[in-house]
Design a protein around this motif. Structure first.
Motif, PDB file in Angstrom:
ATOM      1  N   ALA B  88       5.532  -9.552   6.564  1.00 57.24           N
ATOM      2  CA  ALA B  88       4.748  -8.571   7.395  1.00 57.24           C
ATOM      3  C   ALA B  88       3.960  -7.490   6.456  1.00 57.24           C
ATOM      4  CB  ALA B  88       5.510  -8.049   8.621  1.00 57.24           C
ATOM      5  N   LEU B  89       3.570  -7.833   5.538  1.00 55.87           N
ATOM      6  CA  LEU B  89       2.564  -7.084   4.493  1.00 55.87           C
ATOM      7  C   LEU B  89       1.438  -6.598   5.258  1.00 55.87           C
ATOM      8  CD1 LEU B  89       3.414  -8.213   0.994  1.00 55.87           C
ATOM      9  CD2 LEU B  89       4.485  -6.327   2.101  1.00 55.87           C
ATOM     10  N   PHE B  90       0.860  -5.778   5.368  1.00 51.58           N
ATOM     11  CA  PHE B  90      -0.420  -5.035   5.757  1.00 51.58           C
ATOM     12  C   PHE B  90      -1.416  -5.761   4.799  1.00 51.58           C
ATOM     13  CE2 PHE B  90       2.215  -1.219   6.949  1.00 51.58           C
ATOM     14  CZ  PHE B  90       2.600  -2.072   8.079  1.00 51.58           C
ATOM     15  N   PRO B  91      -2.288  -6.888   5.238  1.00 58.30           N
ATOM     16  CA  PRO B  91      -3.121  -7.419   4.456  1.00 58.30           C
ATOM     17  C   PRO B  91      -4.327  -6.753   4.087  1.00 58.30           C
ATOM     18  CG  PRO B  91      -3.004  -8.429   6.657  1.00 58.30           C
ATOM     19  CD  PRO B  91      -2.303  -7.563   6.659  1.00 58.30           C
ATOM     20  N   HIS B  92      -4.801  -5.851   4.833  1.00 58.71           N
ATOM     21  CA  HIS B  92      -6.031  -4.891   4.574  1.00 58.71           C
ATOM     22  C   HIS B  92      -5.758  -3.719   3.735  1.00 58.71           C
ATOM     23  CE1 HIS B  92      -3.816  -2.973   7.802  1.00 58.71           C
ATOM     24  NE2 HIS B  92      -4.788  -1.979   8.022  1.00 58.71           N
ATOM     25  N   MET B  93      -4.426  -3.718   3.238  1.00 54.72           N
ATOM     26  CA  MET B  93      -4.027  -2.465   2.484  1.00 54.72           C
ATOM     27  C   MET B  93      -3.699  -3.052   0.978  1.00 54.72           C
ATOM     28  SD  MET B  93      -1.889   0.003   4.774  1.00 54.72           S
ATOM     29  CE  MET B  93      -2.297   0.486   6.457  1.00 54.72           C
ATOM     30  N   PHE B 101       2.916   3.648   3.080  1.00 55.55           N
ATOM     31  CA  PHE B 101       2.908   3.632   4.395  1.00 55.55           C
ATOM     32  C   PHE B 101       3.988   4.464   5.262  1.00 55.55           C
ATOM     33  CE2 PHE B 101       2.843   2.351   9.010  1.00 55.55           C
ATOM     34  CZ  PHE B 101       1.453   2.465   9.238  1.00 55.55           C
ATOM     35  N   ARG B 133      -4.308  -6.902  -3.438  1.00 55.42           N
ATOM     36  CA  ARG B 133      -4.082  -7.087  -1.951  1.00 55.42           C
ATOM     37  C   ARG B 133      -2.971  -8.150  -1.667  1.00 55.42           C
ATOM     38  NH1 ARG B 133      -7.728  -3.913   1.422  1.00 55.42           N
ATOM     39  NH2 ARG B 133      -9.143  -3.221  -0.209  1.00 55.42           N
ATOM     40  N   ARG B 149       8.308  -1.347  -0.072  1.00 57.72           N
ATOM     41  CA  ARG B 149       7.916  -0.818   0.835  1.00 57.72           C
ATOM     42  C   ARG B 149       9.120  -0.176   1.704  1.00 57.72           C
ATOM     43  NH1 ARG B 149       4.087  -3.876   5.419  1.00 57.72           N
ATOM     44  NH2 ARG B 149       6.194  -4.762   5.869  1.00 57.72           N
TER      45      ARG B 149
END
Lengths: 289, 365
Positions: B88-93, B101, B133, B149
Motif C-alpha cells: 500500500a505505498l502511495f504511487p503518486h509520491m 507522510f 516512485r 514508512r
C-alpha cells in the motif's frame, strides 16, 4: 535487395496506412475543413441579404470585443459552465464513490441507472423538466399543497442551470467511476494508519490519485456546456443570451443572418476553451511533475 | 525483552454477518517481542491484526495497547503502524514522500522530518532511492519502503500482515533474517501475521497458532514444534506421523497406547489420561530411527519393510511399511558426502524403526 527486416517494415507501413486512411479522411472532411471555413469566414464581411462577402476585415472581432451583448454572453456562458462543472463534480464524486464501493453485483445495475436517461431523446427529457418546473407543474403543485405557494421555477437562469446539471451529470460520473474503481482503498487505510484523518487522507491520497477522472469528467461537462443553446432556450425561456444562443441566432435566425460574425464568435469560443482547458490541465497535473 | 504487556486481547470476538472470524481470543503480547500469529487462511489472524490497527472494531471484547483500552479509537490515533501485505505505498509520491507522510501528519518540524526519513531509509538500506516512485522499485525494495514508512514514526507496536508473501523464495529467506535483526535493533514489538510455519519458526520469539478463529497454542518456536498441544498444531507445524489409538496405561513418565491392530507406542502426554481415552500418537519423521534388523527387537522398535527412498539433498526421506495399513515416514540426515547408493536404504529391504518415547507425543482430542 532489401533485407527481410526491411521488407517486413515496408509491409507494416502499408498496412498502417490502409488502417488509418478512413479515420484520417473523416477528420479532414468533417473536422479540419469546416474549421478552416469558419476561421476564414470570421475575417469576412456580411451584406444586407446575409451573404458572405469576401472582403477581409477584423470588424467581426472588434464587434465581439466591444459590444456588451457579446462580451456578456461570454462571461455568462463561462460562469454557467464553471458552475455546472463544479456542481456536477460535487454531486458526481460521492455518487461515483458510492457505486465503486457497492458490492460487485450492484455496480453494473447502478451504472445502468445513470445511463438509462440516455435511452430517451435529450429534448424530450428537457421538455419533461418544463413539466416539472412549470408554474402549474409538479413541484409547484406540491408547494401549493403544503401552503408555500407557487414559485417562479421555470424560465430563469436557475432553471437553465438545473437542466444543464441534469444533462451533464452522467458525463461526470462515468469517468469518475472509472478512476475511483481503479483506486485501491487499502491506500486510505495506510494513510489512516500513518496518522491521517479522513479529510487529510482524502486530500493527500484519494484526490490526487483520482485526478485523471476529475479532469476527464470536468472537460466532458465543460465543453458542451459552454456552447449549449437548447437548455437555456427551453428552460431558461431565452431571456438572456448564452454563447450558443447568439451563435445559433447569427447563423440561422438573425435578420440578416451574419455568418462572419457568428464564425468570429465560434473561433473565439474555441480559443477560450483551449486556454481554459490548458490552464486546468496545468493546475491539476502539477502533482505528477 | 521486559515482562510488561504491549498488547492484550481480552475475549475478543469478531463476526462478519454469520461468520465468526475471531472466536473469544485472549492473548498477551509482551513488550519488545517478535510475536507471530500463524494459521491457515481464514483462521482469523488477519482480522485480529486489523482489530489491533483499528481498521475493524471487535464485535465484543477489548483490545488494550500499553494499558490503554482502545475502544473505538480510530486507526490514525492508535500508537501502532502497519506494513500491509500489498505494501500500500502511495504511487503518486516518491519514496521520501511516502516515508515522510506519517511524520507530516503528526506535524513534525521540517528539518526533523528530513533527518528521520534519512535515518529510516538507512535502516532499511534504501538511501539513494529517495526520489524514485514505488513503481520504479523491485518487490523487495517496495517492501523496505513500506517498513521504513512505518518505522519512521517510532510506533509502540509494528503490525505486519504477511509482508513477505509477494516475494520470491530466495528474497523471502533474506528478508526473514533481515526483519528479525531489524526488530532486535529497533526494539519495537512486532506482531507478524503469516501462514508460513517456517517463517514463523525462523523469526518469532513466540507464536500463536490459530485455526477457525481460535488460538490453539501460544509458545516459543521450540515449544510449538516439539510440544504441540493438539493434532492441528502438530500437523500444521512441520510434518509428523500420526497414529490413532487408545490409552492402555502408563509406564513411568510415558503414556502407553494401543492401535486397533495391537501395536503399542509410548510417548509423552501433556496431562494424565485415563485408560480408554482415544488419542493420537505423533512422532516427527526426523525423530524416528531406522536400524538394520539383528534378531531381537529393541525397546520401542517395530519391524518393517522399506517402501521408498527419496534423496532430497540434505535428507533422505524413507517410507517404511510396518503392517498392511500403516506406513511411517523417516527422515535421515545425509551426514556423509558419498555417491554410493549402498550408503542409503534400498526399497524392499527389511528394517527396524525405533520411536524414542521422549520424542513422541500422545495428543488427546
Amino acid at each position: 535487395m532489401a533485407t527481410l527486416q526491411q521488407q517486413q517494415q515496408g509491409r507494416d507501413r502499408i498496412r498502417l496506412a490502409l488502417l488509418l486512411t478512413p479515420g484520417l479522411l473523416w477528420l479532414v472532411l468533417f473536422f479540419a475543413l469546416p474549421l478552416v471555413i469558419i476561421f476564414v469566414y470570421s475575417f469576412m464581411t456580411n451584406d444586407a441579404l446575409g451573404r458572405v462577402v469576401y472582403q477581409p476585415t477584423l470588424d467581426n472581432y472588434i464587434t465581439v470585443f466591444t459590444q456588451s451583448l457579446y462580451i456578456n454572453a461570454y462571461w455568462r456562458s463561462i460562469w454557467t459552465s464553471v458552475l455546472t462543472t463544479v456542481i456536477c463534480l460535487l454531486i458526481g464524486y460521492p455518487l461515483a464513490v458510492f457505486i465503486a464501493r457497492s458490492p460487485q453485483q450492484w455496480r453494473m445495475p447502478l451504472l445502468m441507472l445513470i445511463l438509462i436517461p440516455f435511452w430517451t431523446n435529450f429534448l424530450v427529457r428537457i421538455y419533461a423538466w418544463q413539466i416539472i418546473l412549470a408554474n402549474n407543474g409538479i413541484i409547484n403543485g406540491f408547494l401549493e399543497l403544503i401552503g408555500v405557494g407557487r414559485l417562479p421555477l421555470l424560465n430563469n437562469e436557475g432553471a437553465t442551470l438545473i437542466g444543464l446539471i441534469y444533462g451533464e451529470l452522467p458525463f461526470m460520473v462515468l469517468p469518475l467511476y472509472a478512476a475511483i474503481d481503479r483506486f485501491d482503498f487499502t491506500l486510505m487505510e495506510a494513510a489512516a494508519d500513518l496518522g491521517a484523518n479522513k479529510i487529510q487522507a482524502f486530500l493527500r491520497i484519494m484526490l490526487p490519485m483520482t485526478m485523471p477522472g476529475i479532469v476527464a469528467g470536468s472537460v466532458l461537462v465543460f465543453i458542451p456546456t459552454l456552447g449549449q443553446f437548447v437548455v437555456s432556450e427551453l428552460l431558461g425561456g431565452a431571456k438572456v443570451d448564452y454563447l450558443g444562443n447568439l451563435i445559433q441566432r447569427l447563423f440561422l435566425r438573425a435578420n440578416p443572418i451574419n455568418w462572419p460574425l457568428g464564425s468570429a464568435m465560434a473561433v473565439l469560443m474555441m480559443i477560450v476553451l483551449l486556454v481554459l482547458i490548458m490552464l486546468y490541465f496545468r493546475a491539476t497535473t502539477e502533482e505528477e511533475r | 525483552m521486559s515482562d510488561s504487556i504491549a498488547i492484550e486481547l481480552r475475549d475478543v470476538v469478531k463476526r462478519f454477518g454469520d461468520v465468526v472470524a475471531v472466536d473469544h481470543v485472549n492473548l498477551q503480547i509482551r513488550d519488545g517481542e517478535f510475536f507471530s500469529l500463524l494459521g491457515p487462511s481464514g483462521c482469523g489472524k488477519t482480522s485480529s491484526l486489523r482489530m489491533i490497527a483499528g481498521f475493524e472494531l471487535p464485535t465484543s471484547g477489548s483490545i488494550i495497547i500499553h494499558g490503554r483500552e482502545m475502544g473505538i479509537t480510530p486507526p490514525h490515533q492508535r500508537p501502532v503502524n502497519t506494513v500491509f501485505q500489498s505494501y500500500a505505498l502511495f504511487p503518486h509520491m516518491t519514496v521520501a514522500q511516502n516515508v515522510a507522510f506519517g511524520l507530516e501528519m503528526r506535524k513534525t518540524p521540517k528539518n526533523e522530518i528530513a533527518r528521520r526519513v534519512q535515518e529510516a531509509l538507512d535502516l532499511v538500506r534504501l538511501s539513494g532511492l529517495e526520489e524514485r516512485r514505488p513503481r520504479q522499485l523491485s518487490g523487495g525494495q517496495q517492501q523496505r519502503v513500506a517498513l521504513a514508512r512505518a518505522l519512521v514514526n517510532h510506533p509502540e507496536v509494528l503490525l505486519l500482515d504477511e509482508p513477505l508473501g509477494a516475494l520470491d523464495q530466495k528474497l523471502r529467506k533474506e528478508m526473514q533474517l533481515e526483519l528479525k535483526s531489524l526488530q532486535v535493533r529497533v526494539g519495537i514489538t512486532f506482531v507478524f501475521v503469516t501462514h508460513d510455519q517456517e517463517e514463523a519458526l525462523t523469526m518469532s520469539d513466540r507464536i500463536a497458532v490459530m485455526n477457525k478463529g481460535k488460538i490453539l497454542q501460544v509458545g516459543t518456536p521450540t515449544e510449538i514444534y516439539e510440544r504441540p498441544n493438539c493434532r492441528f498444531v502438530a500437523d500444521f507445524i512441520g510434518e509428523t506421523n500420526f497414529i490413532d489409538g487408545v490409552v492402555i496405561g502408563r509406564d513411568g513418565n510415558y503414556t502407553v497406547l494401543e492401535t486397533p491392530e495391537g501395536l503399542r507406542f509410548r510417548g509423552l502426554a501433556a496431562r494424565p489420561l485415563s485408560d480408554g481415552t482415544s488419542v493420537t500418537y505423533s512422532i516427527r519423521p526426523e525423530k524416528v530411527r531406522l536400524l538394520t534388523p539383528d534378531g531381537a527387537l529393541p525397546p520401542d522398535g517395530l519391524a518393517g519393510t522399506v517402501m521408498s527412498v527419496n534423496y532430497i539433498g540434505s535428507d533422505t526421506r524413507i517410507t517404511v511399511r510396518i503392517n498392511d495399513r500403516r506406513i511411517i515416514d523417516v527422515w535421515e540426515q545425509n551426514t556423509r558426502s558419498t555417491l554410493d547408493r549402498n550408503e542409503y536404504w534400498q526399497p524392499g529391504e527389511a528394517a527396524v524403526i525405533v520411536c524414542p518415547p521422549d520424542n513422541a507425543l500422545v495428543l488427546s482430542e
